[in-house]
Design an enzyme around this catalytic site. Structure first.
Site, mmCIF file in Angstrom:
data_model
loop_
_atom_site.group_PDB
_atom_site.id
_atom_site.type_symbol
_atom_site.label_atom_id
_atom_site.label_comp_id
_atom_site.label_asym_id
_atom_site.label_seq_id
_atom_site.Cartn_x
_atom_site.Cartn_y
_atom_site.Cartn_z
ATOM 1 N N ASP A 63 -1.998 1.838 -4.937
ATOM 2 C CA ASP A 63 -3.267 2.264 -4.361
ATOM 3 C C ASP A 63 -4.354 1.357 -4.543
ATOM 4 O O ASP A 63 -4.390 0.434 -5.605
ATOM 5 C CB ASP A 63 -3.813 3.608 -4.980
ATOM 6 C CG ASP A 63 -2.664 4.775 -4.452
ATOM 7 O OD1 ASP A 63 -2.083 4.544 -3.488
ATOM 8 O OD2 ASP A 63 -2.564 5.944 -5.247
ATOM 9 N N HIS A 67 0.857 -1.203 0.032
ATOM 10 C CA HIS A 67 -0.061 -0.029 -0.226
ATOM 11 C C HIS A 67 0.845 1.343 -0.029
ATOM 12 O O HIS A 67 0.304 2.241 -0.288
ATOM 13 C CB HIS A 67 -1.057 -0.080 1.133
ATOM 14 C CG HIS A 67 -2.331 0.625 0.742
ATOM 15 N ND1 HIS A 67 -2.456 1.744 -0.036
ATOM 16 C CD2 HIS A 67 -3.722 0.328 1.458
ATOM 17 C CE1 HIS A 67 -3.673 1.926 -0.079
ATOM 18 N NE2 HIS A 67 -4.275 1.080 0.983
#
Length: 427
Positions: free
Chosen positions: A403, A399
């Protein structure tokens, strides 16, 4: 009385040390030139080192799990044939076998409760020569698929691998355990039957330790998230069936080569997926080529052989390379360069499938893709019930780099390609 010190050679570029995975000899053993001494692991490759001289082992560097530096002493061998140490070892071995074929050990062993073959010959039939019996047993055992570690353990226990039953392609440590527990010739107990087994302490060394360290580092440093999508592979499976029916002398296709084609075709629009993150330098490298890691289960543990430039290969070439690399990894013959440098990893449980997975990222990559089992289920199409072949596809991402929108959009691109498989061959 001369001694030869065998130092650990440079067995991998940029490697400063290697781990002892298994010894094939012990102090006091007589060894011949080119006889295996030890399995040493560097990076993710395991290498068997052989003796350059004949003699008697008088010193070993350490125990399995210990690290040995390049150039440091690994084994000390006394090179004169007639020494007291050798004589003390010879005295506890079968004289005929040791005299005619030093270095070959008897397979029959009290560990399994069996007598040597010459003691159980039917009346009236001539007993074979001991050396012929041993060599025949060794040759038969060599035909059995097993890792070097399993072979070493079987040799130490005096177990003939040809007598060990397995439900897998290769004999595993658990198969040896079952053989020793239930006795020769009995194999596995019938379904439903069980027997209490003693507790077992297993030292975490070699590949198992590397896997533990890498997975712990991945989960510790990478904030994972996983996205799962359902894909209708009915048309894809139909096309695969047609391709296999007309493949000629080309390899049979599984779903994996077709999925890899989709993975590579979708990458140019989502370069953040095919990347590596150097978190210490704070640099993300988005790779133009897809060097695809294939998570492969072996007796030694999980290995990741790499398909180089997967984007340049067609489905048949991918199928051949998947087979070649998988066999190399499982047999312990994969080269170091075939086990490193991946930019994206694909992991599949094969027939075990599963509904969904949350795979752990192969650090320093930023994504890992996991196709799951194909199942038939009723679906609604144009207001009517139909039967479809459905597969869940999982992706785990870093992450810090990827995204959620990027991951979901990439999987939707894969879904379009896999549900309309003619697009896979669109130039």
């Amino acid at each position: 009385m001369a001694r030869f010190t065998f130092t650990l050679p440079d067995i991998g570029e940029g490697i400063s040390e290697a781990e002892i995975v298994a010894w094939h000899v012990k102090i006091g053993d007589r060894v011949e030139e080119d006889q295996g001494l030890a399995d040493m692991m560097t990076d993710k490759a395991t290498v068997e080192l052989e003796s350059p001289v004949a003699g008697t082992v008088v010193e070993l560097a350490g125990e399995p799990g210990d690290q040995v530096s390049i150039g440091a002493m690994l084994v000390v061998i006394e090179t004169e044939a007639e020494v007291e140490a050798a004589a003390s070892v010879e005295s506890i071995k079968e004289p005929v076998v040791e005299a005619e074929n030093p270095g070959v050990e008897e397979v029959a062993s009290a560990a399994t409760g069996t007598a040597p073959a010459e003691d159980v010959q039917p009346a009236g039939e001539p007993a074979p020569q001991p050396i012929e019996h041993v060599v025949a047993q060794e040759a038969k055992a060599e035909q059995v698929l097993a890792s070097p570690a399993v072979r070493a353990r079987a040799k130490e226990l005096g177990v003939d691998l040809a007598q060990v039953r397995t439900t897998a392609e290769r004999i595993r440590h658990s198969d040896l355990d079952a053989f020793l527990l239930y006795g020769q010739g009995q194999g596995y107990r019938p379904a439903g039957a069980s027997r209490k087994r003693p507790d077992e302490s297993v030292k975490v060394i070699g590949m198992r330790r590397r896997i533990a360290e890498n997975m712990a580092a991945s989960k510790r440093h990478i904030p994972h998230f996983t996205y799962v999508e359902e894909i209708d592979v009915t048309a894809l499976e139909a096309m695969r069936g047609d391709l296999n029916a007309n493949r000629g002398d080309r390899p049979k296709l599984t779903l994996l080569p077709l999925i890899i084609v989709a993975v590579c075709k979708a990458i140019p629009d989502f370069p953040m997926i095919n990347a590596r993150y150097d978190d210490e330098a704070g640099v993300v490298t988005r790779h133009g080529s897809v060097h695809l890691g294939m998570a492969t289960q072996t007796d030694a543990g999980l290995m990741v052989p790499v398909i180089r430039d997967a984007q340049d290969r067609n489905v048949w070439q991918l199928a051949s390379e998947i087979r070649r690399l998988s066999e190399a990894a499982r047999s312990g013959k994969a080269r170091s360069e075939e086990l490193s440098g991946s930019t994206l990893t694909l992991t599949s449980l094969g027939p075990l499938g599963g509904i969904a997975t949350t795979p752990v990222i192969n650090r320093p990559e930023v994504a890992i893709i996991g196709p799951n089992r194909v199942i038939e289920r009723p679906v609604i199409r144009d207001g009517e019930i139909a039967v479809a072949k459905l597969m869940n596809l999982s992706i785990s991402c870093d992450h810090r780099v990827v995204d959620g929108w990027d991951a979901a959009s990439y999987v939707q691109a894969l879904r379009r390609l896999l549900e309309t498989p003619v697009l896979l061959f669109d130039q």
